[in-house]
Motif scaffolding. Structure first.
Motif, PDB file in Angstrom:
ATOM      1  N   UNK A  33       0.845  -1.196   0.000  1.00  0.00           N
ATOM      2  CA  UNK A  33       0.000   0.000   0.000  1.00  0.00           C
ATOM      3  C   UNK A  33       0.880   1.246   0.000  1.00  0.00           C
ATOM      4  N   UNK A  34       0.674   2.125  -0.951  1.00  0.00           N
ATOM      5  CA  UNK A  34       1.433   3.368  -1.025  1.00  0.00           C
ATOM      6  C   UNK A  34       0.744   4.413  -0.158  1.00  0.00           C
ATOM      7  N   UNK A 255       0.714  10.240  13.262  1.00  0.00           N
ATOM      8  CA  UNK A 255      -0.458  10.965  13.774  1.00  0.00           C
ATOM      9  C   UNK A 255      -1.749  10.382  13.210  1.00  0.00           C
ATOM     10  N   UNK A 256      -1.650   9.762  12.046  1.00  0.00           N
ATOM     11  CA  UNK A 256      -2.812   9.169  11.375  1.00  0.00           C
ATOM     12  C   UNK A 256      -2.879   7.675  11.684  1.00  0.00           C
ATOM     13  N   UNK A 261      -3.729   1.499  10.877  1.00  0.00           N
ATOM     14  CA  UNK A 261      -4.481   0.321  11.316  1.00  0.00           C
ATOM     15  C   UNK A 261      -5.343  -0.249  10.188  1.00  0.00           C
ATOM     16  N   UNK A 262      -5.952   0.638   9.403  1.00  0.00           N
ATOM     17  CA  UNK A 262      -6.757   0.168   8.266  1.00  0.00           C
ATOM     18  C   UNK A 262      -5.887  -0.553   7.243  1.00  0.00           C
ATOM     19  N   UNK A 263      -4.702  -0.019   6.992  1.00  0.00           N
ATOM     20  CA  UNK A 263      -3.786  -0.647   6.041  1.00  0.00           C
ATOM     21  C   UNK A 263      -3.305  -2.012   6.533  1.00  0.00           C
ATOM     22  N   UNK A 268      -3.457  -7.978   6.296  1.00  0.00           N
ATOM     23  CA  UNK A 268      -3.736  -9.251   6.963  1.00  0.00           C
ATOM     24  C   UNK A 268      -4.855 -10.029   6.263  1.00  0.00           C
ATOM     25  N   UNK A 269      -5.815  -9.316   5.686  1.00  0.00           N
ATOM     26  CA  UNK A 269      -6.852 -10.006   4.910  1.00  0.00           C
ATOM     27  C   UNK A 269      -6.250 -10.680   3.684  1.00  0.00           C
ATOM     28  N   UNK A 270      -5.369  -9.964   2.996  1.00  0.00           N
ATOM     29  CA  UNK A 270      -4.714 -10.551   1.821  1.00  0.00           C
ATOM     30  C   UNK A 270      -3.812 -11.715   2.227  1.00  0.00           C
TER      31      UNK A 270
END
Length: 354
Positions: A33-34, A255-256, A261-263, A268-270
């Motif tokens: 993920x970029x 800070x984000x 966490x979303x990434x 982990x799903x992949x």
């Protein structure tokens, strides 16, 4: 001229990072993920405000504060580094005299040995069991017999993906008279940590990295320890070791936390999907998948070299070791859906061509 060279490095083999021209790059445990694209406007904004004519903050006060909030510790217990590689070097330079012993696991991250040798240490390797698990009691006995200055353990392990339970890590730390470095480079994927224990043990150092969450190009690492050890480490740290661009982008990213966490959840799903597919393929040929708490999967297959070369010739790069305990092992970084599909198609074709 040769008389000026270090004789102890005459047979030394440096780490050689692979130049990669493959379409699908699954060999370096990077994030697919970029994150730059996700926060592009914010990154451009902070870069524009950097005074490039000025030296960077020598201790990274802003970044340490933000990472402290992210990781759940105090900024005064954190040192930033030019990747965790530099922090490994700083640890060796701080505690290791020429001829002192360092202990690492076999297999484990190769840079522990490289920096140990470069600092004149005698590097001892303790073999993991056949299934790449660790006999903690025997390991402790080995350390207490050899009496090394520093012990390095990556948790989860790179390159096997295996874990050491927290209670075993704590047993190790309190049972030896050595600096124990727990490298948590893959913490975000595993979730467990000993960072809450840094004030309970005077010989514990933790390493973290930004490379696995999508910031590999920045070269940013973190060292977390107690104030006594940190004071010694700062005697060795270069004054301006992390540049201003890395510090500002790193502060913005950490800070984000929700973006990170979303990434991680997406990766982990992949990974789960890839593991299921590889397990299905393993039924056609006798190869083994090792349990992994990371963003990669280690497989052991008799035809590892042939598979590696076949994949590379078909535009898919994975990590082939080809020697020692990992002679027949390939490490596969989790890619995105399309990259994993191309990988699996190539493995399928390799099996079909047998």
């Amino acid at each position: 001229m040769n008389s000026l060279f270090r004789k102890d490095l005459s047979d030394f083999k440096p780490y050689e990072a692979e130049v990669n021209n493959c379409k699908v790059i699954l060999n370096a445990n990077e994030s697919f993920i970029n994150i730059e694209k996700q926060l592009e406007d914010e990154i451009i904004s902070v870069i524009k405000d950097i005074e490039i004519n000025r030296y960077p903050d020598p201790t990274g006060e802003k970044l340490r504060k933000i990472y402290g909030s992210y990781s759940g510790t105090d900024k005064e217990k954190i040192m930033i580094g030019n990747g965790s590689d530099e922090l490994i070097s700083i640890i060796c330079n701080t505690f290791v005299n020429s001829g002192d012993k360092i202990v690492k696991l076999n297999p484990d991250f190769s840079m522990y040995k490289i920096y140990g040798v470069l600092h004149g240490a005698e590097v001892l390797e303790y073999d993991l069991k056949e299934d790449f698990t660790l006999d903690i009691d025997d390991f402790i006995d080995f350390i207490n017999y050899e009496k090394p200055k520093v012990v390095f353990v990556s948790v989860p392990n790179n390159p096997t993906g295996g874990i050491v339970k927290k209670e075993d890590i704590l047993k190790l730390i309190k049972s030896v008279n050595s600096i124990v470095v727990i490298d948590e480079a893959y913490f975000e994927f595993y979730g467990n940590t000993v960072i809450d224990e840094i004030d309970n043990y005077d010989n514990l150092i933790i390493l973290r990295t930004a490379s696995k969450i999508g910031l590999a190009a920045l070269r940013l690492g973190f060292l977390i320890t107690n104030s006594t050890l940190l004071m010694e480490l700062y005697k060795v740290k270069p004054p301006y070791n992390v540049n201003s661009i890395t510090q500002e982008i790193g502060a913005l990213i950490y800070e984000n936390k929700q973006v990170i966490e979303d990434n991680i959840s997406r990766i982990l799903r992949e990974k789960s999907s890839l593991q299921i597919s590889l397990l299905s393929l393993s039924e056609r040929i006798n190869f083994k998948l090792y349990p992994s708490g990371t963003n990669f999967i280690l497989i052991e297959i008799y035809e590892a070299k042939e598979l590696y070369e076949y994949l590379k010739n078909n535009g898919v790069s994975v990590r082939f070791f080809g020697k020692g305990r990992l002679e027949n092992c390939i490490r596969i970084t989790v890619g995105n859906r399309d990259e994993n599909r191309l990988l699996l198609e190539a493995i399928n074709k390799f099996l079909g061509d047998r």
